[in-house]
Design a protein around this motif. Sequence first.
Motif, mmCIF file in Angstrom:
data_model
loop_
_atom_site.group_PDB
_atom_site.id
_atom_site.type_symbol
_atom_site.label_atom_id
_atom_site.label_comp_id
_atom_site.label_asym_id
_atom_site.label_seq_id
_atom_site.Cartn_x
_atom_site.Cartn_y
_atom_site.Cartn_z
ATOM 1 N N VAL A 176 11.526 8.925 37.216
ATOM 2 C CA VAL A 176 11.669 10.066 38.407
ATOM 3 C C VAL A 176 12.477 11.007 37.667
ATOM 4 O O VAL A 176 13.483 10.604 36.877
ATOM 5 C CB VAL A 176 12.512 9.449 39.651
ATOM 6 C CG1 VAL A 176 13.205 10.548 40.192
ATOM 7 C CG2 VAL A 176 11.458 8.690 40.441
ATOM 8 N N HIS A 177 12.322 12.401 38.008
ATOM 9 C CA HIS A 177 13.058 13.486 37.344
ATOM 10 C C HIS A 177 13.587 14.645 38.507
ATOM 11 O O HIS A 177 12.508 14.483 39.490
ATOM 12 C CB HIS A 177 12.275 14.199 36.275
ATOM 13 C CG HIS A 177 11.674 13.214 35.121
ATOM 14 N ND1 HIS A 177 12.469 12.753 34.251
ATOM 15 C CD2 HIS A 177 10.463 12.756 35.073
ATOM 16 C CE1 HIS A 177 11.514 12.031 33.361
ATOM 17 N NE2 HIS A 177 10.588 11.984 34.040
ATOM 18 N N PHE A 178 14.475 15.127 38.279
ATOM 19 C CA PHE A 178 15.113 16.055 39.515
ATOM 20 C C PHE A 178 15.066 17.385 38.848
ATOM 21 O O PHE A 178 15.418 17.912 37.657
ATOM 22 C CB PHE A 178 16.551 15.893 39.622
ATOM 23 C CG PHE A 178 16.709 14.654 40.618
ATOM 24 C CD1 PHE A 178 15.897 13.678 41.183
ATOM 25 C CD2 PHE A 178 18.151 14.390 40.863
ATOM 26 C CE1 PHE A 178 16.160 12.530 41.758
ATOM 27 C CE2 PHE A 178 18.484 13.299 41.490
ATOM 28 C CZ PHE A 178 17.405 12.585 42.078
ATOM 29 N N ASP A 179 14.229 18.422 39.493
ATOM 30 C CA ASP A 179 14.078 19.721 39.273
ATOM 31 C C ASP A 179 15.389 20.184 39.369
ATOM 32 O O ASP A 179 16.020 19.878 40.361
ATOM 33 C CB ASP A 179 12.993 20.394 39.991
ATOM 34 C CG ASP A 179 13.034 21.692 40.277
ATOM 35 O OD1 ASP A 179 13.154 22.434 39.177
ATOM 36 O OD2 ASP A 179 13.316 22.255 41.371
ATOM 37 N N LEU A 180 15.871 21.292 38.650
ATOM 38 C CA LEU A 180 17.220 21.983 38.861
ATOM 39 C C LEU A 180 17.127 23.244 39.436
ATOM 40 O O LEU A 180 18.035 24.186 39.641
ATOM 41 C CB LEU A 180 17.871 22.015 37.598
ATOM 42 C CG LEU A 180 18.186 20.631 37.006
ATOM 43 C CD1 LEU A 180 18.928 20.980 35.661
ATOM 44 C CD2 LEU A 180 19.300 19.855 37.791
ATOM 45 N N ALA A 181 15.857 23.782 39.810
ATOM 46 C CA ALA A 181 15.757 24.989 40.481
ATOM 47 C C ALA A 181 16.577 25.059 41.773
ATOM 48 O O ALA A 181 16.489 24.142 42.684
ATOM 49 C CB ALA A 181 14.344 25.239 40.985
ATOM 50 N N PRO A 182 17.510 25.804 41.994
ATOM 51 C CA PRO A 182 18.513 25.765 43.193
ATOM 52 C C PRO A 182 17.924 25.779 44.460
ATOM 53 O O PRO A 182 17.254 27.168 44.741
ATOM 54 C CB PRO A 182 19.773 26.554 42.936
ATOM 55 C CG PRO A 182 19.083 27.736 42.029
ATOM 56 C CD PRO A 182 18.018 27.007 41.146
#
Length: 189
Positions: A176-182
């Motif tokens: 799992v990875h988290f996208d950092l686009a706010p």
Amino acid sequence: GVAVSVNLGGGSGERLDKALELAAKYPGRFATFCGVRPSAEDWKAPDIGEKIAKSIQESHDKGATGFGEIVKWALNRRINWDDPRLEPMWAKLEELDMPINWHVAAPSRQWRPASPYNTIEGRGYREGAPLKQELLFQQERVLEKHPKLKIMFAHFYFLSDFLDRSAAILDRFPNVHFDLAPGIEMLHN
């Protein structure tokens, strides 16, 4: 500069064909994700997961490199993420080793009624919507059952206000990875 751009809106059918045609003009510069838009009747069908899996396979064969953005299917009460009818879809994504851009839910504040202190973008809070925690548990059950899925959760998994929970998810599921686009909540947290 930008080395590679990811097109999360490749879609399927003719729309995907056009996206892949454009990407082919610039080899190695675009990754094109496919998607699906089931009809209201499709969501009710016992073979919805098989239909989506077939579309994913066809899109992969054409050159799509990922799947998504899958958005708010459970939040909008179309289908739960861990519904057994979706098993063929999850299995196909695992088999093809295709990354998934998964738009989980919405900012936590959307589960609180609107007020002068909680102005809510979009449709926001509505009666009958599932609890955010319920959506997260559904997704965790999918991840437990399909440990080889490659997941990118959009907007920091909408957990920027729960950093301990975020860290626990990343530790528990190395795929799992988290996208950092706010999303709007990331501007407040």
